[in-house]
Design an enzyme around this catalytic site. Structure first.
Site, short mmCIF file in Angstrom:
data_model
loop_
_atom_site.label_atom_id
_atom_site.label_comp_id
_atom_site.label_asym_id
_atom_site.label_seq_id
_atom_site.Cartn_x
_atom_site.Cartn_y
_atom_site.Cartn_z
N GLY A 265 -4.18 3.86 -12.93
CA GLY A 265 -4.27 2.46 -13.35
C GLY A 265 -5.46 1.78 -12.68
O GLY A 265 -5.68 1.98 -11.48
N ARG B 12 -5.43 8.74 -17.63
CA ARG B 12 -4.25 9.47 -17.16
C ARG B 12 -4.43 10.89 -17.72
O ARG B 12 -4.60 11.06 -18.93
CB ARG B 12 -2.96 8.86 -17.69
CG ARG B 12 -2.88 7.35 -17.47
CD ARG B 12 -1.98 6.96 -16.33
NE ARG B 12 -1.60 5.55 -16.40
CZ ARG B 12 -1.46 4.76 -15.34
NH1 ARG B 12 -1.68 5.21 -14.13
NH2 ARG B 12 -1.09 3.52 -15.48
N ASP C 167 -1.44 6.43 -6.10
CA ASP C 167 -0.65 7.53 -5.59
C ASP C 167 -0.88 8.85 -6.35
O ASP C 167 -1.11 9.90 -5.74
CB ASP C 167 0.82 7.08 -5.70
CG ASP C 167 1.74 8.05 -5.06
OD1 ASP C 167 1.48 8.42 -3.91
OD2 ASP C 167 2.71 8.46 -5.72
N THR D 278 -5.35 0.40 -6.13
CA THR D 278 -4.17 0.08 -6.95
C THR D 278 -3.67 -1.31 -6.58
O THR D 278 -3.70 -1.69 -5.42
CB THR D 278 -3.03 1.10 -6.73
OG1 THR D 278 -1.82 0.55 -7.31
CG2 THR D 278 -2.74 1.39 -5.28
N ASP E 52 -0.67 -2.09 -6.58
CA ASP E 52 0.71 -1.99 -6.10
C ASP E 52 0.86 -2.02 -4.57
O ASP E 52 1.96 -2.25 -4.07
CB ASP E 52 1.36 -0.69 -6.62
CG ASP E 52 1.36 -0.61 -8.14
OD1 ASP E 52 1.35 -1.68 -8.78
OD2 ASP E 52 1.36 0.51 -8.66
N ASP F 187 0.99 0.44 -2.64
CA ASP F 187 2.02 1.42 -2.28
C ASP F 187 1.45 2.72 -1.73
O ASP F 187 2.04 3.78 -1.88
CB ASP F 187 2.91 1.71 -3.50
CG ASP F 187 2.11 2.28 -4.67
OD1 ASP F 187 0.86 2.27 -4.62
OD2 ASP F 187 2.72 2.74 -5.64
N GLY G 232 4.08 -3.74 -9.77
CA GLY G 232 4.23 -3.11 -8.45
C GLY G 232 4.84 -1.73 -8.52
O GLY G 232 5.06 -1.09 -7.51
N ARG G 233 5.11 -1.28 -9.73
CA ARG G 233 5.78 0.02 -9.95
C ARG G 233 7.07 0.06 -9.12
O ARG G 233 7.92 -0.80 -9.32
CB ARG G 233 4.86 1.18 -9.59
CG ARG G 233 5.20 2.41 -10.41
CD ARG G 233 4.22 3.54 -10.15
NE ARG G 233 2.95 3.33 -10.72
CZ ARG G 233 2.47 3.97 -11.80
NH1 ARG G 233 3.21 4.87 -12.39
NH2 ARG G 233 1.27 3.73 -12.27
N GLY H 261 6.55 -20.23 -2.78
CA GLY H 261 7.80 -20.85 -2.35
C GLY H 261 8.95 -20.51 -3.29
O GLY H 261 9.76 -21.37 -3.66
N HIS I 87 14.08 -27.16 -9.85
CA HIS I 87 13.85 -25.89 -10.57
C HIS I 87 14.34 -24.75 -9.70
O HIS I 87 14.68 -24.96 -8.52
CB HIS I 87 12.37 -25.69 -10.87
CG HIS I 87 11.52 -25.82 -9.65
ND1 HIS I 87 11.59 -24.96 -8.59
CD2 HIS I 87 10.63 -26.77 -9.30
CE1 HIS I 87 10.74 -25.36 -7.66
NE2 HIS I 87 10.16 -26.45 -8.06
P1 ADP Z 1 -2.26 6.28 -10.04
O1 ADP Z 1 -3.36 7.06 -9.41
O2 ADP Z 1 -2.64 4.87 -10.34
O3 ADP Z 1 -0.95 6.42 -9.31
P2 ADP Z 1 -1.28 8.20 -12.03
O4 ADP Z 1 0.03 8.44 -11.37
O5 ADP Z 1 -1.31 8.10 -13.52
O6 ADP Z 1 -2.02 6.89 -11.51
O7 ADP Z 1 -2.24 9.40 -11.61
C1 ADP Z 1 -3.60 9.41 -12.02
C2 ADP Z 1 -4.04 10.83 -12.31
O8 ADP Z 1 -3.97 11.61 -11.10
C3 ADP Z 1 -3.17 11.59 -13.29
O9 ADP Z 1 -3.44 11.24 -14.63
C4 ADP Z 1 -3.58 13.02 -12.98
O10 ADP Z 1 -4.85 13.31 -13.54
C5 ADP Z 1 -3.74 12.97 -11.44
N1 ADP Z 1 -2.49 13.44 -10.82
C6 ADP Z 1 -1.30 12.79 -10.77
N2 ADP Z 1 -0.36 13.55 -10.17
C7 ADP Z 1 -0.95 14.70 -9.82
C8 ADP Z 1 -0.53 15.90 -9.16
N3 ADP Z 1 0.74 16.06 -8.76
N4 ADP Z 1 -1.43 16.89 -8.96
C9 ADP Z 1 -2.70 16.73 -9.37
N5 ADP Z 1 -3.17 15.63 -10.01
C10 ADP Z 1 -2.33 14.64 -10.23
O1 F6P Z 2 -0.01 1.16 -10.82
C1 F6P Z 2 -0.50 -0.03 -11.36
C2 F6P Z 2 0.41 -0.53 -12.46
O2 F6P Z 2 -0.15 -1.72 -13.00
C3 F6P Z 2 1.87 -0.75 -12.06
O3 F6P Z 2 2.05 -1.95 -11.36
C4 F6P Z 2 2.55 -0.70 -13.41
O4 F6P Z 2 3.88 -0.26 -13.26
C5 F6P Z 2 1.75 0.34 -14.15
O5 F6P Z 2 0.49 0.44 -13.50
C6 F6P Z 2 1.51 0.01 -15.60
O6 F6P Z 2 0.90 1.11 -16.18
P1 F6P Z 2 0.16 1.06 -17.60
O7 F6P Z 2 -1.15 0.35 -17.40
O8 F6P Z 2 -0.01 2.49 -17.93
O9 F6P Z 2 1.05 0.30 -18.53
#
Ligand code: ADP
Ligand code: F6P
Length: 335
Positions: free
Chosen positions: A11, A72, A103, A125, A127, A129, A170-171, A185, A215
């Site tokens: 993302g 992705r 992540d 990101t 998030d 996280d 925030g996933r 607030g 509210h």
């Molecule tokens: P983010 O990096 O925002 O968490 P994704 O979870 O979609 O987004 O991961 C982004 C890309 O990272 C995936 O489309 C894939 O190419 C790579 N990726 C994700 N998980 C793995 C994994 N377990 N091993 C190797 N590459 C991965």
């Molecule tokens: O990881 C960033 C994020 O915007 C999250 O907060 C949300 O859950 C997700 O990506 C949305 O993903 P997409 O853009 O694939 O709808």
């Protein structure tokens, strides 16, 4: 190292462009060549790898999104994809790569590290996280966007004595909800990291109006459930207030990055290049107590590594990210 590359993956997040710019300009000032990999890991495998110069990253610091595009690409989770990607990097004479992402992207960087290819992770990101850093690139902008939106919702909710459930992104993490909730607030902040009872919320909404509140704003992290579902459950639990629900959605991923995100991205991008220049790869860059730090991407938990691998090659995430629950306690005493 003489030749490096940079990619963005997963993302997108406000400030990714500022990070790319920093990688490119720092590399040039260190006398290194720098290539851009388009479309994340998909582009790495497909060989979408082109040289960048100082001018190619002009005029992007103030823009969200990523000019290298993101994708992705689940195929990168397979060994075949990873080896093909490394083959492409080597074909282009690239000795190290900066991966800007969340992540999932870090899992990809971990696999590159496992196969001996020097990768550096930058946390991009909204998030917040990611392990090994206090803040991620994009989080501050997303919180600011959510704050601005909730301020606007508060204006209209006061006029009508309404209750609003506002869903933020925030996933699985509650960080955006906590920060945006404190900043506006909010009456309640509901996050996946903490339990809650619907009846308590119904009672507190009722008590609020009885005490003259104009509210009621409930900030809900998407990892709990959707705003629509939450609103329905509130009604089922006996809420009688005039209720509306709003999902802020992808506006949180756009907009001009805040100064904080631009500076964070610039510092992290430059730091990553300095590490690669010294031949250091296999680390994730973070910010701790306002200072740049790095942790091994792969190793043992004792070494502070983000990931470990079992003998069967299964990924263990060491010390997973935890939202700051002191912020939740703070909101309970302030609301
Ligand atoms: P983010 O990096 O925002 O968490 P994704 O979870 O979609 O987004 O991961 C982004 C890309 O990272 C995936 O489309 C894939 O190419 C790579 N990726 C994700 N998980 C793995 C994994 N377990 N091993 C190797 N590459 C991965
Ligand atoms: O990881 C960033 C994020 O915007 C999250 O907060 C949300 O859950 C997700 O990506 C949305 O993903 P997409 O853009 O694939 O709808």
């Amino acid at each position: 190292m003489k030749r490096i590359a940079v990619l963005t993956s997963g993302g997108d997040a406000p400030g990714m462009n500022a990070a790319i710019r920093a990688v490119v300009r720092q590399a040039i000032s260190e006398g290194m060549e720098v290539f851009g990999i388009y479309d994340g890991y998909a582009g790495m495998v497909a060989g979408e790898i082109y040289p960048l110069d100082a001018a190619s990253v002009g005029d992007i610091i103030s823009r969200s999104g990523t000019f290298l595009h993101s994708a992705r690409y689940p195929e990168f989770a397979q060994l075949e994809g990873q080896l093909k990607g490394i083959e492409q990097l080597k074909k282009h004479g690239i000795e190290g790569v900066v991966v800007i992402g969340g992540d999932g992207s870090y899992h990809g960087a971990m696999r590159l590290t496992e196969h001996g290819f020097p990768a550096i992770g930058l946390p991009g990101t909204i998030d917040n996280d990611i392990v090994g850093t206090d803040f991620t690139i994009g989080f501050d902008t997303a919180v600011t966007t959510a704050m601005d939106a909730i301020d606007k919702i508060r204006d209209t909710s006061s006029s009508h004595r309404r209750t609003f459930v506002v869903e933020v992104m925030g996933r699985n993490a509650g960080d955006i909800a906590l920060w945006a909730g404190i900043a506006t607030g909010a009456d309640e902040i509901i996050i996946p990291e903490e339990g809650f009872k619907m009846e308590d919320i119904v009672a507190s909404i009722k008590a609020g109006y009885e005490h003259g509140k104009k509210h009621n704003i409930i900030v809900l992290a998407e990892g709990v459930m959707s705003a629509a579902e939450f609103g329905q459950k509130l009604k089922e639990a006996g809420d009688t207030s005039d209720l509306r629900v709003t999902e802020l959605g992808h506006i949180q991923r756009g907009g001009s990055p805040t100064a904080r995100d631009r500076v964070l991205a610039s510092r992290m991008g430059a730091h990553a290049v300095k590490l690669l220049k010294q031949g250091i790869g296999g680390v994730a860059v973070g910010i701790r107590n306002e200072k740049m730090v790095e942790n091994p991407i792969l190793g043992t938990a004792e070494e502070g590594a983000l990931f470990s691998l079992t003998a069967e090659g299964k990924i263990i995430v060491n010390n997973p990210h935890k939202a700051d629950l002191e912020l939740s306690a703070l909101n309970k005493s302030l609301s």
